[in-house]
Design an enzyme around this catalytic site. Structure first.
Site: not given
Lengths: 351, 386
Positions: B126, B129, B161, B244, B370-371
């Site tokens: 992928q 980012s 990744s 995902e 997670n934030e």
């Protein structure tokens, strides 16, 4: 495999939710508190009118013959509303126990008709809830089950932090009570009562948890500081999101526990205990989070959050402490077989 | 509510189990992130899976699948993890891009990409980012400029990744330089062997090169490689992110198998442990079960026509935290052996737990930190203002 409630199950829960949304608002709770009465008679009459007292009693004993999975959403709704009256304990635990222990007793017919409620003792609970308003009390002595009338017993009230809990210790003369089940028979009945009691407490805790998050989210949308709603701050968002995550992963456990409870095997007992632990943790975190998000208002009597905090605290150890239920999960983990293919395992598969 | 498998589902489980018992390699394959050799060993395993028509059981038969529903997928995953089968080297393809292609791709695109994805002939990375666009993904600057029937790609992707050894990548590119943020973005597929691409491996916390930087310098790809409409990339990308974060990438079986191993580890070291360790072991078991039940509930709902929403973010927070706690508990049980690498003569199973712990630490970061997930839960589930 289909992990969804049926339309009938949803409809029954919707009717209870609707009734409680109309008749069990925080203002109604406060009115009951001011009156000092044990029950809101209008609300209780409406609840009796739902005809749920015999929901979990087999049809051949005069009940509706429903299963815990039919009732679990009702119990959740009662938690969400902080219902003071004993719909859950009566219909979910005590009446089914009476029907099993004393199917021919006259009190059962009256309980099924909604004329009286039944209060039930259990060795796990040191007090009896709603004993004063009950028509009959099922008590346990030396493993046997006895029936006693509140009029023939000495009830000592044990005030709870939850203003709507009515807890009592009950003493009575031996001749005042009627034996209904000997120790051999009673043991299995008390075990089933424990599973149902813990399951429906878990469901109520789930409802309490969601109500606390909903109350806090509503407040965070309205309350402004620094020129913005406090709900726009990440510190507030993350508190509430963490509580919502806990709720989201307690909910399916409670529902699965309801579906599996009638099996009464190693796996279903552990699932009930897991449900109780998960819902208890979710309610504890959600209630404390709701107080914190409300700030000083959350610490006041005027804001409603404390009703839910207190109910969560009261129910946390009712029908078994966390330590008790963790032991039952340990029995399954160390006594049964594990693995990803065993999510829905049954005991006979492990033989 | 029917929490039992149908006879057909039981038959299917038995078939998976039989095939896995006959075909899963008896010893673990070398890591696909550490060497070309390990990567190709995993590609060979993907080919073996495909020969048995096990690559993606939920895909239509035309693309190498079995047309099963999500309950079938969960059963497959349970047996896959139970058998200790290798990790899926093509997870970016089969779990993320595959479902996205199925939903947004044209018939020609599906026919071009899905069978070769299923067979492992094309392994995917992928490319989302960028150095300045991490949690704030809408800040991507890499551009795709239309030139006749082609796009010309330029920019700098990072944390990609599998990009070190993979064949293809899917990425988010700005196709309208005048549009800002979420607008004017498109999802474009490109071969990592194309002229103008340079892949720079990045060593991870464990020393392996599981991700890489991709430098694109006037890389020409046909417009056919754009997935969905021009400018619709953000919406499609968020659908992929849903796969995902949710039930595709991290199926519950993974954590249930880990919880089973944790219980076995605890029992072997019970005499050295205190009651707090037993409580943590039980919590890991319960959390893995809760995750499984939640996913069965979601799968039942989706099968009946429901849609997945912000609960994918709820899942992502839960499984990533569960994975860290589970592996941290294992290291506590291992005591002084916890620091031993796999190569240490005294390591035994400790090295595997250590690797698992380091991998778990990435969970709260990738697929959207997670934030960010908690912001999504607060805003979309609880209705808090942005």
């Amino acid at each position: 495999m289909d992990f969804r409630f049926s339309d009938e199950q949803q409809m029954m829960a919707d009717s209870v939710r609707g009734l409680l949304a109309d008749l069990c608002r925080p203002a109604d709770l406060r009115r009951l508190l001011r009156s000092g009465a044990a029950r809101d008679e209008q609300r209780w009459a409406a609840i009796v009118g739902l005809g749920l007292a015999g929901a979990l009693v087999p049809e051949e004993k005069g009940g509706l013959g429903l299963a815990p999975a039919d009732f679990v959403l009702v119990a959740e709704a009662c938690g969400y509303a902080c219902l003071p009256e004993p719909l859950v304990e009566n219909a979910g635990v005590a009446v089914p126990l009476l029907a099993q222990a004393a199917p021919g007793h006259a009190a059962l017919a009256r309980a099924l008709a909604g004329e009286i409620t039944v209060a039930a003792a259990h060795p796990l609970n040191p007090f009896i809830a709603d004993a004063d308003t009950a028509g009959v009390i099922l008590v346990e002595r030396d493993g046997a089950l006895l029936l006693v009338s509140p009029a023939d017993a000495r009830l000592a009230v044990q005030p709870s932090i939850d203003p709507f809990r009515r807890l009592f210790t009950v003493e009575f003369a031996p001749k005042a009570a009627t034996p209904v089940a000997g120790a051999d028979e009673a043991a299995a009945l008390l075990d089933a009562a424990l599973d149902r009691g813990a399951l429906f407490v878990a469901a109520q805790l789930l409802g309490i948890a969601q109500r606390c998050v909903d109350l806090a989210a509503a407040y965070a949308r309205e309350r402004h500081q620094f020129g913005r709603p406090i709900g726009s701050f990440q510190a507030v968002k993350h508190h509430l999101a963490a509580a919502q995550v806990k709720i989201a992963f307690a909910r399916p456990v409670v529902y699965a526990a309801a579906a599996e409870q009638p099996r009464g095997d190693l796996h279903s007992r552990a699932r009930v205990s897991h449900a109780k632990l998960a819902a208890g943790a979710a309610a504890d975190l959600s209630a404390r989070t709701a107080i914190q998000i409300h700030g000083a208002m959350g610490y006041s009597w005027e804001v409603d959050v404390h009703f839910f905090l207190k109910r969560a605290l009261a129910l946390d150890a009712w029908w078994g402490t966390a330590a008790f239920h963790r032991r039952r999960v340990a029995e399954r983990v160390f006594g049964g077989r594990l693995g990803p293919e065993r999510t829905f395992a049954r005991e006979r598969h492990d033989a | 509510m029917r929490l039992r498998y149908s006879p057909e589902e039981e038959t299917f489980r038995a078939e998976v189990r039989g095939w896995m018992e006959a075909n899963v390699p008896s010893s673990p394959l070398p890591s696909f992130d550490a060497s070309r050799e390990g990567f190709e060993a995993h590609r060979a395993w993907e080919r073996t899976l495909n020969q048995g028509r096990w690559s993606m059981v939920t895909w239509p038969e035309d693309y190498g699948g079995r047309g099963l529903d999500l309950i079938g997928w969960l059963i497959f995953e349970e047996e896959y993890w139970r058998a200790g089968a290798p990790q899926r080297v093509n997870q970016n393809g089969i779990f993320l891009l595959g479902p996205t292609l199925m939903e947004f791709g044209t018939a020609e695109q599906k026919a071009r990409f899905l069978p070769r994805m299923a067979s492992g002939d094309e392994v995917w990375a992928q490319a989302w980012s960028e150095p300045q666009a991490g949690s704030d993904l809408a800040a991507v600057r890499a551009s795709a400029t239309r030139d006749g029937d082609d796009y010309v790609l330029s920019g700098h992707k990072i944390w990609s990744s599998r990009a070190v050894f993979a064949d293809w990548a899917f990425g988010l590119f700005r196709t309208d330089p005048g549009a800002e943020r979420h607008k004017g973005l498109s999802l474009i597929l490109f071969p990592l062997t194309a002229p103008g691409i340079r892949v720079q491996p990045i060593a991870q916390i464990d020393g392996e090169t599981g991700f890489a930087e991709i430098f694109l310098d006037d890389v020409r790809v046909p417009a056919f490689n754009r997935l969905g409409e021009d400018g619709d990339g953000w919406r499609i990308c968020m659908a992929t992110a849903g796969f995902e974060r949710g039930l595709m990438l991290r199926s519950p079986a993974r954590f249930q198998q880990a919880a089973k191993r944790l219980v076995e580890l605890y029992r072997a070291h019970q005499q050295e442990c205190g009651p707090e360790t037993e409580a943590a072991v039980l919590q890991s078991f319960m959390d893995a079960e809760a995750y499984a039940l939640s996913i069965y509930e979601t799968a039942s709902r989706l099968r009946a026509g429901g849609a997945i929403g912000a609960e994918a973010s709820t899942s992502k927070v839960f499984w990533s935290e569960l994975d860290v706690a589970l592996h941290r508990t294992a290291l506590s049980i291992l005591g002084t052996r916890a620091e031993l690498l796999r190569a240490a003569p005294e390591a035994g199973d400790a090295g595997r737990w250590l690797d698992g712990y380091l991998f778990a630490l990435a969970g709260p970061i990738y697929a959207g930190a997670n934030e960010i997930q908690k912001n999504i839960i607060a805003e979309r589930v609880l209705g808090l203002p942005r």
